[in-house]
Design a protein around this motif. Structure first.
Motif, PDB file in Angstrom:
ATOM      1  N   MET A 137       0.854  -1.199   0.000  1.00  0.00           N
ATOM      2  CA  MET A 137       0.000   0.000   0.000  1.00  0.00           C
ATOM      3  C   MET A 137       0.887   1.246   0.000  1.00  0.00           C
ATOM      4  SD  MET A 137      -3.132  -0.909   2.545  1.00  0.00           S
ATOM      5  CE  MET A 137      -4.140   0.456   1.947  1.00  0.00           C
ATOM      6  N   PRO A 138       0.346   2.396  -0.368  1.00  0.00           N
ATOM      7  CA  PRO A 138       1.147   3.617  -0.272  1.00  0.00           C
ATOM      8  C   PRO A 138       1.555   3.841   1.182  1.00  0.00           C
ATOM      9  CG  PRO A 138      -0.940   4.017  -1.422  1.00  0.00           C
ATOM     10  CD  PRO A 138      -1.017   2.643  -0.864  1.00  0.00           C
ATOM     11  N   THR A 139       2.777   4.329   1.394  1.00  0.00           N
ATOM     12  CA  THR A 139       3.253   4.580   2.765  1.00  0.00           C
ATOM     13  C   THR A 139       2.370   5.626   3.417  1.00  0.00           C
ATOM     14  OG1 THR A 139       5.412   4.363   1.779  1.00  0.00           O
ATOM     15  CG2 THR A 139       5.358   5.126   4.059  1.00  0.00           C
ATOM     16  N   PHE A 188       1.845  10.057  -2.300  1.00  0.00           N
ATOM     17  CA  PHE A 188       1.166  10.142  -3.600  1.00  0.00           C
ATOM     18  C   PHE A 188       1.946   9.251  -4.559  1.00  0.00           C
ATOM     19  CE2 PHE A 188       0.128  11.581  -7.790  1.00  0.00           C
ATOM     20  CZ  PHE A 188      -1.208  11.917  -7.721  1.00  0.00           C
ATOM     21  N   VAL A 189       1.334   8.166  -4.989  1.00  0.00           N
ATOM     22  CA  VAL A 189       2.060   7.199  -5.807  1.00  0.00           C
ATOM     23  C   VAL A 189       2.055   7.650  -7.261  1.00  0.00           C
ATOM     24  CG1 VAL A 189       2.270   4.793  -6.488  1.00  0.00           C
ATOM     25  CG2 VAL A 189       1.321   5.352  -4.251  1.00  0.00           C
ATOM     26  N   MET A 190       3.250   7.758  -7.827  1.00  0.00           N
ATOM     27  CA  MET A 190       3.384   8.126  -9.240  1.00  0.00           C
ATOM     28  C   MET A 190       3.214   6.869 -10.077  1.00  0.00           C
ATOM     29  SD  MET A 190       4.114  11.349  -9.666  1.00  0.00           S
ATOM     30  CE  MET A 190       5.112  11.491 -11.136  1.00  0.00           C
ATOM     31  N   ASP A 224     -12.497   8.716 -14.035  1.00  0.00           N
ATOM     32  CA  ASP A 224     -12.317  10.049 -14.567  1.00  0.00           C
ATOM     33  C   ASP A 224     -12.619  11.003 -13.422  1.00  0.00           C
ATOM     34  OD1 ASP A 224     -11.628  11.586 -16.676  1.00  0.00           O
ATOM     35  OD2 ASP A 224     -13.590  11.569 -17.639  1.00  0.00           O
ATOM     36  N   GLU A 225     -11.595  11.752 -13.000  1.00  0.00           N
ATOM     37  CA  GLU A 225     -11.751  12.554 -11.796  1.00  0.00           C
ATOM     38  C   GLU A 225     -11.539  14.030 -12.110  1.00  0.00           C
ATOM     39  OE1 GLU A 225     -10.541   9.183  -8.513  1.00  0.00           O
ATOM     40  OE2 GLU A 225      -8.913  10.216  -9.524  1.00  0.00           O
ATOM     41  N   THR A 226     -12.509  14.815 -11.719  1.00  0.00           N
ATOM     42  CA  THR A 226     -12.422  16.251 -11.949  1.00  0.00           C
ATOM     43  C   THR A 226     -11.931  16.933 -10.677  1.00  0.00           C
ATOM     44  OG1 THR A 226     -13.654  18.153 -12.756  1.00  0.00           O
ATOM     45  CG2 THR A 226     -14.861  16.696 -11.325  1.00  0.00           C
ATOM     46  N   THR A 248      -8.863  18.758  -7.761  1.00  0.00           N
ATOM     47  CA  THR A 248      -9.733  17.951  -6.888  1.00  0.00           C
ATOM     48  C   THR A 248      -9.875  16.549  -7.492  1.00  0.00           C
ATOM     49  OG1 THR A 248     -11.618  18.803  -8.098  1.00  0.00           O
ATOM     50  CG2 THR A 248     -11.056  19.925  -6.036  1.00  0.00           C
ATOM     51  N   PHE A 249     -10.462  15.642  -6.720  1.00  0.00           N
ATOM     52  CA  PHE A 249     -10.524  14.217  -7.113  1.00  0.00           C
ATOM     53  C   PHE A 249     -11.964  13.699  -7.125  1.00  0.00           C
ATOM     54  CE2 PHE A 249      -6.319  14.996  -5.615  1.00  0.00           C
ATOM     55  CZ  PHE A 249      -5.492  14.195  -6.382  1.00  0.00           C
ATOM     56  N   VAL A 250     -12.864  14.494  -7.635  1.00  0.00           N
ATOM     57  CA  VAL A 250     -14.270  14.090  -7.605  1.00  0.00           C
ATOM     58  C   VAL A 250     -14.576  13.217  -8.832  1.00  0.00           C
ATOM     59  CG1 VAL A 250     -16.648  14.929  -7.573  1.00  0.00           C
ATOM     60  CG2 VAL A 250     -14.858  16.184  -6.336  1.00  0.00           C
ATOM     61  N   PHE A 304      -4.282   1.247  -3.177  1.00  0.00           N
ATOM     62  CA  PHE A 304      -4.638   2.285  -2.204  1.00  0.00           C
ATOM     63  C   PHE A 304      -6.029   2.117  -1.621  1.00  0.00           C
ATOM     64  CE2 PHE A 304      -7.151   4.791  -5.164  1.00  0.00           C
ATOM     65  CZ  PHE A 304      -6.531   4.587  -6.395  1.00  0.00           C
ATOM     66  N   GLU A 305      -6.817   1.177  -2.132  1.00  0.00           N
ATOM     67  CA  GLU A 305      -8.191   1.042  -1.618  1.00  0.00           C
ATOM     68  C   GLU A 305      -8.786  -0.276  -2.091  1.00  0.00           C
ATOM     69  OE1 GLU A 305     -10.466   2.992   0.705  1.00  0.00           O
ATOM     70  OE2 GLU A 305     -10.382   4.604  -0.775  1.00  0.00           O
ATOM     71  N   ILE A 306      -9.734  -0.775  -1.302  1.00  0.00           N
ATOM     72  CA  ILE A 306     -10.564  -1.900  -1.774  1.00  0.00           C
ATOM     73  C   ILE A 306     -12.030  -1.495  -1.647  1.00  0.00           C
ATOM     74  CG2 ILE A 306     -10.534  -3.070   0.507  1.00  0.00           C
ATOM     75  CD1 ILE A 306     -10.643  -5.752  -1.108  1.00  0.00           C
TER      76      ILE A 306
HETATM   77  P1  AMP Z   1      -9.883   6.964  -2.914  1.00  0.00           P
HETATM   78  O1  AMP Z   1     -11.066   7.648  -2.298  1.00  0.00           O
HETATM   79  O2  AMP Z   1      -8.912   6.405  -1.926  1.00  0.00           O
HETATM   80  O3  AMP Z   1     -10.337   5.966  -3.958  1.00  0.00           O
HETATM   81  O4  AMP Z   1      -9.065   8.096  -3.721  1.00  0.00           O
HETATM   82  C1  AMP Z   1      -9.657   8.962  -4.676  1.00  0.00           C
HETATM   83  C2  AMP Z   1      -8.710   9.188  -5.808  1.00  0.00           C
HETATM   84  O5  AMP Z   1      -7.484   9.772  -5.361  1.00  0.00           O
HETATM   85  C3  AMP Z   1      -8.266   7.920  -6.517  1.00  0.00           C
HETATM   86  O6  AMP Z   1      -9.170   7.496  -7.492  1.00  0.00           O
HETATM   87  C4  AMP Z   1      -6.926   8.298  -7.113  1.00  0.00           C
HETATM   88  O7  AMP Z   1      -7.052   9.023  -8.320  1.00  0.00           O
HETATM   89  C5  AMP Z   1      -6.370   9.232  -6.081  1.00  0.00           C
HETATM   90  N1  AMP Z   1      -5.501   8.545  -5.118  1.00  0.00           N
HETATM   91  C6  AMP Z   1      -5.880   7.949  -3.957  1.00  0.00           C
HETATM   92  N2  AMP Z   1      -4.825   7.492  -3.278  1.00  0.00           N
HETATM   93  C7  AMP Z   1      -3.736   7.784  -4.002  1.00  0.00           C
HETATM   94  C8  AMP Z   1      -2.328   7.602  -3.835  1.00  0.00           C
HETATM   95  N3  AMP Z   1      -1.834   7.056  -2.719  1.00  0.00           N
HETATM   96  N4  AMP Z   1      -1.501   8.045  -4.796  1.00  0.00           N
HETATM   97  C9  AMP Z   1      -1.974   8.661  -5.911  1.00  0.00           C
HETATM   98  N5  AMP Z   1      -3.283   8.885  -6.112  1.00  0.00           N
HETATM   99  C10 AMP Z   1      -4.168   8.458  -5.196  1.00  0.00           C
END
Ligand code: AMP
Length: 355
Positions: A137-139, A188-190, A224-226, A248-250, A304-306
């Motif tokens: 997972m991301p640190t 933030f994972v590249m 697709d995130e705005t 933003t990540f909506v 980063f998520e399930i």
């Molecule tokens: P989540 O609510 O955890 O699904 O995160 C929303 C969005 O943020 C994801 O769809 C990704 O685009 C971005 N994101 C979440 N975690 C990371 C991460 N550790 N590194 C880079 N992008 C992330």
């Protein structure tokens, strides 16, 4: 833990007339379409009013609607739903708007293992599960003073990426953080994002074999995130941030995608260990789930998520995906769920896939 005795409910059900129900939102067109393809009657729980747009999609429209004033009202209709032999298919919006506590109390047979919620909705437990399964997972950065690389700050309970922000230094973090809300700071994972749509059957042995049951990969998408995904149209993120404009990540939609084939063995290994760890922790995830991943330039996955149920990212594949096509033509996740219920019903195994 849920202690609803669904076996008492199921014995009273007319098993020849099971009805598949969900809330009219999220992936409901796909769920109804899949259920119809497998010969089920369908019921749409519609909040506020009958949604007119269903008339434009006859093959995704439920056979009947139950109109309720708001999500919380659904609990009042349990008797009526049981009389109709309803099996509920939960999706993200269903669980989010009903609220985890009410969802756990919903006294209607529900597809999947509801106890997964406890492990999925608490970020520490989720990490224990996924890292316990051997996934990377991301640190996590526990103290914002130690931000030395780009991080993403996530507010707890904020769905769809709302309010998330990127920071590269402690100063940036300090400027943006809303201290009244609880949050997690993650590296933030590249890399490139892949949202992997699995289906785990605890009762069928016809796919990627696990100790118990088998696993399928039905599709994958990219969200697709705005505004993050198009922000470069206006200039670099650094330039914009100087003007106080922050990405933003909506989530607004989903884009179909496939992955280089050489990564598929790893995709299956990850899915397998997530399922097997879940069996140890809480009796096992059932049916659809999604791992949200970033693939780095070293071709390593960071998860980063399930999401432990059908995700909206499966919607581009109502008519099948490049992966599900290799299992059966025209196979969506919604249809696969209906197939599992049909199979379990035929073999008298409904209690293995419903809670
Ligand atoms: P989540 O609510 O955890 O699904 O995160 C929303 C969005 O943020 C994801 O769809 C990704 O685009 C971005 N994101 C979440 N975690 C990371 C991460 N550790 N590194 C880079 N992008 C992330």
């Amino acid at each position: 833990m849920t202690k609803i005795n669904i076996s008492d409910i199921l014995v009273k059900y007319d098993k020849k007339n099971l009805r598949i129900a969900t809330v009219c939102s999220h992936s409901s067109l796909q769920i109804f379409n899949g259920a119809k393809k497998e010969g089920f009657k369908t019921l749409g729980i519609s909040i506020g009013e009958k949604k007119k747009f269903y008339d434009a999609f006859p093959r995704g429209k439920p056979d009947e609607f139950l109109i309720v004033e708001n999500y919380k009202e659904i609990l009042k209709y349990t008797e009526e739903l049981k009389e109709k032999n309803v099996i509920v298919i939960p999706h993200g919006s269903f669980v989010e708007y009903l609220g985890a506590d009410k969802f756990l109390k919903l006294n209607i047979p529900t597809f999947g293992n509801r106890n997964v919620l406890i492990w999925e909705s608490d970020r520490n437990k989720e990490r224990e599960w996924l890292e316990g399964a051997g996934l990377t997972m991301p640190t996590e950065i526990k103290d914002p003073h130690f931000i030395e690389q780009p991080v993403i700050v996530k507010y707890h309970g904020a769905k769809g990426g709302k309010g998330f922000f990127i920071a590269k230094t402690y100063e940036e973090f300090k400027k943006r953080i809303d201290k009244r809300r609880s949050y997690t700071i993650q590296e933030f994972v590249m890399g490139t994002r892949y949202y992997l749509h699995y289906f785990y059957s605890p009762i069928q042995k016809n796919a990627y074999s696990l100790q118990k049951g088998s696993l399928q990969l039905l599709s994958m998408d990219r969200r697709d995130e705005t505004t993050i995904d198009e922000v470069q149209r206006l200039g670099s993120i650094a330039e914009l941030e100087e003007l106080g404009i922050h990405p933003t990540f909506v989530v607004t939609g989903n884009i179909p995608i496939v992955m280089r084939e050489s990564l598929l063995p790893k995709v299956f290994e990850m899915g397998k260990s997530v399922v097997e760890e879940s069996i140890k922790l809480f009796g096992g995830i059932i049916g659809s789930f999604c791992l949200e991943t970033v693939v780095t330039e070293e071709l390593k996955f960071k998860v980063f998520e399930i999401s432990a149920r059908i995700v909206a990212g499966t919607n581009p594949y109502i008519g099948g995906s490049p992966y599900s096509e290799l299992i059966q033509p025209d196979l969506s996740t919604g249809r696969r769920i209906a197939q599992e219920i049909k199979y379990a019903n035929k073999k008298n195994l409904l209690l293995e896939i419903l809670t």
